[in-house]
Design a protein around this motif. Structure first.
Motif, mmCIF file in Angstrom:
data_model
loop_
_atom_site.group_PDB
_atom_site.id
_atom_site.type_symbol
_atom_site.label_atom_id
_atom_site.label_comp_id
_atom_site.label_asym_id
_atom_site.label_seq_id
_atom_site.Cartn_x
_atom_site.Cartn_y
_atom_site.Cartn_z
ATOM 1 N N SER B 109 -21.100 32.502 40.895
ATOM 2 C CA SER B 109 -20.560 31.350 41.609
ATOM 3 C C SER B 109 -19.206 31.661 42.224
ATOM 4 O O SER B 109 -18.836 31.087 43.250
ATOM 5 C CB SER B 109 -20.457 30.145 40.680
ATOM 6 O OG SER B 109 -19.681 30.481 39.568
ATOM 7 N N SER B 110 -18.450 32.597 41.622
ATOM 8 C CA SER B 110 -17.139 32.917 42.196
ATOM 9 C C SER B 110 -17.319 33.584 43.554
ATOM 10 O O SER B 110 -16.533 33.363 44.474
ATOM 11 C CB SER B 110 -16.347 33.824 41.258
ATOM 12 O OG SER B 110 -17.039 35.040 41.029
ATOM 13 N N VAL B 111 -18.374 34.387 43.690
ATOM 14 C CA VAL B 111 -18.645 35.033 44.975
ATOM 15 C C VAL B 111 -18.985 33.980 46.020
ATOM 16 O O VAL B 111 -18.509 34.021 47.157
ATOM 17 C CB VAL B 111 -19.798 36.052 44.822
ATOM 18 C CG1 VAL B 111 -20.301 36.506 46.172
ATOM 19 C CG2 VAL B 111 -19.330 37.240 44.022
ATOM 20 N N LEU B 112 -19.805 32.987 45.611
ATOM 21 C CA LEU B 112 -20.182 31.935 46.556
ATOM 22 C C LEU B 112 -18.976 31.088 46.928
ATOM 23 O O LEU B 112 -18.800 30.702 48.083
ATOM 24 C CB LEU B 112 -21.279 31.059 45.962
ATOM 25 C CG LEU B 112 -22.639 31.726 45.846
ATOM 26 C CD1 LEU B 112 -23.624 30.807 45.149
ATOM 27 C CD2 LEU B 112 -23.165 32.106 47.211
ATOM 28 N N GLU B 113 -18.120 30.794 45.921
ATOM 29 C CA GLU B 113 -16.951 29.970 46.208
ATOM 30 C C GLU B 113 -16.025 30.683 47.180
ATOM 31 O O GLU B 113 -15.513 30.098 48.123
ATOM 32 C CB GLU B 113 -16.210 29.643 44.911
ATOM 33 C CG GLU B 113 -15.246 28.484 45.115
ATOM 34 C CD GLU B 113 -14.307 28.275 43.955
ATOM 35 O OE1 GLU B 113 -14.753 28.458 42.809
ATOM 36 O OE2 GLU B 113 -13.136 27.955 44.220
ATOM 37 N N ALA B 114 -15.828 31.975 46.925
ATOM 38 C CA ALA B 114 -14.948 32.741 47.817
ATOM 39 C C ALA B 114 -15.500 32.730 49.237
ATOM 40 O O ALA B 114 -14.761 32.531 50.196
ATOM 41 C CB ALA B 114 -14.805 34.172 47.310
ATOM 42 N N SER B 115 -16.831 32.907 49.370
ATOM 43 C CA SER B 115 -17.377 32.975 50.731
ATOM 44 C C SER B 115 -17.302 31.625 51.437
ATOM 45 O O SER B 115 -17.065 31.558 52.641
ATOM 46 C CB SER B 115 -18.796 33.527 50.748
ATOM 47 O OG SER B 115 -19.560 33.010 49.701
ATOM 48 N N ARG B 116 -17.503 30.529 50.709
ATOM 49 C CA ARG B 116 -17.339 29.206 51.307
ATOM 50 C C ARG B 116 -15.903 28.999 51.753
ATOM 51 O O ARG B 116 -15.618 28.602 52.881
ATOM 52 C CB ARG B 116 -17.662 28.123 50.286
ATOM 53 C CG ARG B 116 -19.023 27.526 50.410
ATOM 54 C CD ARG B 116 -19.167 26.343 49.485
ATOM 55 N NE ARG B 116 -18.813 25.098 50.128
ATOM 56 C CZ ARG B 116 -18.522 23.976 49.494
ATOM 57 N NH1 ARG B 116 -18.510 23.940 48.200
ATOM 58 N NH2 ARG B 116 -18.232 22.887 50.170
ATOM 59 N N GLY B 117 -14.979 29.300 50.814
ATOM 60 C CA GLY B 117 -13.572 29.060 51.098
ATOM 61 C C GLY B 117 -13.069 29.885 52.270
ATOM 62 O O GLY B 117 -12.140 29.487 52.972
ATOM 63 N N MET B 118 -13.707 31.062 52.487
ATOM 64 C CA MET B 118 -13.265 31.913 53.588
ATOM 65 C C MET B 118 -13.702 31.359 54.940
ATOM 66 O O MET B 118 -13.282 31.843 55.973
ATOM 67 C CB MET B 118 -13.889 33.297 53.468
ATOM 68 C CG MET B 118 -13.355 34.103 52.356
ATOM 69 S SD MET B 118 -14.502 35.421 52.022
ATOM 70 C CE MET B 118 -13.815 36.632 53.080
ATOM 71 N N GLY B 119 -14.604 30.397 54.915
ATOM 72 C CA GLY B 119 -15.036 29.833 56.183
ATOM 73 C C GLY B 119 -16.314 30.434 56.723
ATOM 74 O O GLY B 119 -16.660 30.265 57.886
ATOM 75 N N LEU B 120 -17.075 31.140 55.863
ATOM 76 C CA LEU B 120 -18.356 31.654 56.341
ATOM 77 C C LEU B 120 -19.355 30.509 56.418
ATOM 78 O O LEU B 120 -19.354 29.618 55.581
ATOM 79 C CB LEU B 120 -18.883 32.731 55.389
ATOM 80 C CG LEU B 120 -18.037 33.996 55.286
ATOM 81 C CD1 LEU B 120 -18.666 34.950 54.288
ATOM 82 C CD2 LEU B 120 -17.912 34.682 56.633
ATOM 83 N N GLY B 121 -20.208 30.526 57.448
ATOM 84 C CA GLY B 121 -21.198 29.474 57.609
ATOM 85 C C GLY B 121 -22.351 29.681 56.650
ATOM 86 O O GLY B 121 -22.524 30.749 56.079
ATOM 87 N N LYS B 122 -23.166 28.648 56.478
ATOM 88 C CA LYS B 122 -24.282 28.717 55.535
ATOM 89 C C LYS B 122 -25.221 29.871 55.841
ATOM 90 O O LYS B 122 -25.687 30.565 54.941
ATOM 91 C CB LYS B 122 -25.072 27.397 55.563
ATOM 92 C CG LYS B 122 -24.585 26.399 54.551
ATOM 93 C CD LYS B 122 -25.605 25.330 54.227
ATOM 94 C CE LYS B 122 -25.322 24.827 52.802
ATOM 95 N NZ LYS B 122 -25.921 23.537 52.527
ATOM 96 N N ALA B 123 -25.516 30.059 57.134
ATOM 97 C CA ALA B 123 -26.431 31.137 57.506
ATOM 98 C C ALA B 123 -25.815 32.495 57.191
ATOM 99 O O ALA B 123 -26.467 33.388 56.661
ATOM 100 C CB ALA B 123 -26.766 31.046 58.987
ATOM 101 N N GLU B 124 -24.532 32.642 57.511
ATOM 102 C CA GLU B 124 -23.840 33.905 57.224
ATOM 103 C C GLU B 124 -23.882 34.197 55.735
ATOM 104 O O GLU B 124 -24.119 35.318 55.299
ATOM 105 C CB GLU B 124 -22.378 33.816 57.662
ATOM 106 C CG GLU B 124 -22.143 34.145 59.112
ATOM 107 C CD GLU B 124 -20.665 34.089 59.454
ATOM 108 O OE1 GLU B 124 -20.048 33.037 59.208
ATOM 109 O OE2 GLU B 124 -20.141 35.085 59.959
#
Lengths: 220, 211, 328
Positions: B109-124
């Motif tokens: 979940s930390s990887v997912l949180e980091a990627s969300r917080g970075m501004g990556l879109g759902k598809a990315e």
């Protein structure tokens, strides 16, 4: 093949079962008998062997390889492979079924015991528990969920393969299915299929209830 | 003993044909099942209730003995490969749905949180982060589903779907042990070969996900 | 308005099925270039507040403005790419090398390959990881401290205006944490970025922050400089929080530059010097060591930027904390 409406079909099926009660009951009995014997023998061999492999890494390496390979052999092939040697009937079916079910139970037991956190075992030893106490009071309860899920999967599988075993003269509900398919008779086919499906679902359900009780007991 | 080998030299054409039929069934089943399982599995990760419901539904279907399943479906889709493919796909779907959801859950979940917080879109996030990391678990499920399908397809020959099962049934019906032996060898061989190949793919993807 | 990079107006957050507000009508302004620490115990709402700024949590009430625009009107992904986000568990992508991790947002913004590679090297040097050695390593080959440095570099990659950091050093050992704190301060000084840093550690909050937000039960208890919080607590809660600090502890968390008077002189070999970010307890130690009446405060390059007189330090130490009467 005539295609009557579904409701008439189901009624016909019930009628058929009713008129052939004796044969039907005998088939169910034979089916359950095979299931229970195979399960018991597989557990009797598989669980101790699985536990032993988990404790002795040398043993486990080749044991796992052999049993993983056995698991991959198509069930139909296993059923038929003993024919040249043992002929057809109850005995070859039983042996084939055991060879088919054993790997799952053994591998699940092995995994159940070997996935236990080393730290927990170290702790138990440090507390002064004997090897025997650790096995029964610590390891086995922790391995039980996986062993149990292996039992559940295996049971459903045994019932399914037993159905196919009718092809090699083992009897059981598969006979009705086969006769139905061969003669294009939907009623006979459904009589066998629906009944064996019901049995499988009931057995699966019972196991899932037991599993839930087991987990509750574990958390407590 | 010699009959064993002469059979092969005489009938290898047919044996190959049956083998390819068998592969065709397994291939179509896996193709359809994967195409459904990945999107559905992805959607299911968003709702625990939906996930429990759908997987629960398939677990009930999975418990139905395969011969019974073939027989019940016969009524609706007739004899032949189509029924076999539909029935075996149901079993494959259960296995795949479970491994797809497990695969997605295996991403920390930390990887997912980091990627969300970075501004990556759902598809990315799905294609660049989730897929590469979940792929090993996906493939493990695909491997298991494939081997199961090989076994089920053998049984399906009883409803005239073709495949190596034909060899086995002819062997027993005509009391011709050589056919049985070849049937056992070919069907097991196919299962082992697919397991080996997919196992390699699984190991490769595992290394790529966690170098 | 100019210079205010973030404006938080009456912002609240109530989670589903929860009675209490996690964040309760908070209004805060953040000036560009400030290092703000947000401090509170668990459940105080500090992390929730932070995560509302980059819209991980949506607001139940109120508005947040980023550079004058309501963040609700911005496209969320484009907005987040303007923010550097660092979390406690770091969250490096295990299947990517260090360089690839850093490159994620720039790649998403369609930077050229060369520009990305140059930026990655630049940032790795900034966080004291030799680029040639580390750029092709995988996260599993790095220690916790190294991983968080990469996490920091990754957050800085697209040159964001503002950094949001959620207890980034919480999972790091105490010694490395100290080093990382110093390095973070140096980076802040060098880049001038605005930083919002959440922590539950009082010392960390006071050591790092130009200003500190003390939160409790979703409300801001005080938003002020460390000096003011320590010596002029706004209410009983804050007073109690800082009361446990004796004078030496208080001196430990104040920086030399927080009480130095700016001067412009050429270095005089006889006057002892301390670094601007040295704690006042070190300044005290210097005074006691040297017996000098005055100490110069110098920046990282050795230039004198301020001076502290012994009398000033002494008067601060003897200052009775206001609000001491709030507690028994």
């Amino acid at each position: 093949m005539s295609k009557p409406g579904l409701d008439t079909l189901l009624l016909g099926t019930l009628e058929y079962i009713d008129t052939h009660q004796a044969a039907f009951l005998a088939a169910i009995q034979r089916h359950l008998l095979l299931f229970v014997i195979v399960l018991l023998i597989s557990v009797a061999i598989g669980v101790p062997l699985g536990m032993a492999s988990a404790k002795r890494p040398i043993f486990s390496a080749w044991a796992l390889n052999i049993f993983s390979a056995l698991k991959m052999i198509p069930s139909l092939a296993l059923l038929m492979v003993f024919i040249p040697i043992l002929g057809v009937g109850f005995l070859p079916a039983m042996i084939a079924l055991i060879v088919h079910a054993l790997p799952t139970i053994l591998i699940n037991t092995y995994t159940g015991y070997s996935q236990i956190d080393e730290a927990i075992l170290e702790n138990a030893t440090a507390m002064g528990l004997t090897e025997r106490e650790i096995l029964w009071r610590v390891e086995t309860p922790l391995a039980l969920p996986l062993i149990f899920s292996g039992l559940r999967t295996s049971s459903v599988d045994i019932i399914a393969t037993t159905t196919v075993a009718a092809y090699i003269g083992a009897g059981g509900l598969g006979e009705f299915v086969i006769v139905g398919i061969t003669n294009m008779n939907s009623v006979i086919m459904l009589a066998g299929s629906l009944t064996v499906a019901a049995i499988a679902l009931i057995v699966d359900f019972i196991f899932s209830l037991l599993q839930r009780r087991l987990i509750r007991y574990q958390i407590a | 003993m010699t009959g064993f080998f002469t059979y092969a030299t005489k009938h290898w054409g047919r044996m190959l044909e049956l083998l390819l039929q068998h592969l065709e069934i397994v291939g179509i089943v896996l193709g359809i099942s994967i195409c459904f399982a990945i999107p559905i599995g992805y959607l299911l990760t968003h709702s625990k209730i939906a996930s429990a419901f759908v997987i629960g539904l398939f677990s009930v279907l999975y418990a139905v003995p395969s011969l019974a399943m073939f027989a019940i479906l016969l009524r609706f889709t007739g004899l032949g490969m189509k029924t076999a493919v539909i029935a075996i796909s149901i079993y494959a779907q259960y296995i795949l749905l479970r491994s797809v959801t497990a695969g997605f859950s295996s991403v920390e979940s930390s990887v997912l949180e980091a990627s969300r917080g970075m501004g990556l879109g759902k598809a990315e996030i799905l294609f660049r982060i989730q897929f590469p990391l979940a792929a090993p678990v996906f493939l493990s499920g695909i491997r298991i589903a494939t081997i199961a399908s090989v076994g089920l397809a053998a049984i399906a020959s009883t409803i005239h779907s073709g495949g190596i099962g034909d060899l086995l049934f002819e062997g027993i019906n005509n009391l011709y042990p050589v056919k049985i032996v070849w049937g056992v060898i070919l069907s097991s061989g196919l299962a082992f070969a697919l397991n080996f190949g997919l196992g390699k793919a699984e190991r490769y993807l595992t290394k790529r996900a966690h170098p | 308005m100019a210079g205010k990079i973030i404006e938080i107006r009456g912002v609240s957050k109530q989670f589903k099925n929860a009675q209490a507000y996690a964040v309760d009508h908070v209004s805060i302004d953040v000036s560009r270039g400030d290092f703000i620490t947000i401090m509170g115990t668990s459940g105080s709402g500090k992390t929730t507040l932070l995560k509302m700024i980059n819209r991980i949590h949506e607001l139940t009430d109120g508005n947040i403005f980023f550079e004058g625009q309501n963040i609700h009107d911005l496209k969320v992904e484009a907005y987040r790419k303007k923010i550097g986000y660092v979390i406690q568990q770091i969250g490096l992508f295990p299947h990517m090398t260090v360089a690839e991790n850093i490159a994620v947002v720039p790649k998403s913004l369609h930077w050229g390959k060369d520009r990305i590679a140059a930026r990655a090297s630049e940032l790795l040097s900034l966080v004291h990881l030799e680029p040639a050695i580390y750029k092709d390593r995988y996260p599993s080959q790095l220690s916790g401290g190294q991983q968080q440095r990469v996490g920091l570099a990754r957050a800085l990659a697209a040159d964001p205006e503002i950094m949001l950091m959620d207890e980034p050093f919480g999972a790091i050992d105490a010694i490395t944490r100290q080093v990382l704190q110093d390095e973070l301060l140096a980076i802040h000084r060098k880049t001038g970025k605005t930083v919002l840093f959440v922590t539950h550690d009082l010392h960390e909050a006071f050591r790092l922050g130009d200003k500190v937000i003390i939160m409790n039960e979703g409300r801001v208890q005080q938003y002020d400089t460390p000096y003011n919080i320590l010596f002029h607590p706004a209410n009983g809660y804050v007073a109690k929080l800082v009361a446990s600090e004796d004078i030496i502890e208080k001196l430990k968390v104040l920086r030399a530059d927080s009480i130095s008077t700016p001067v412009q002189v050429t270095p005089d070999g006889r006057v002892p010097r301390v670094l601007a970010n040295a704690p006042l307890s070190a300044v005290l130690g210097k005074f006691m060591e040297t017996g000098a009446p005055q100490i110069y405060v110098e920046d990282a390059q050795g230039r004198i930027e301020g001076s502290i007189l012994w009398n000033s330090l002494q008067s601060i130490a003897s200052l009775r904390t206001e609000g001491a009467e709030y507690f028994v």
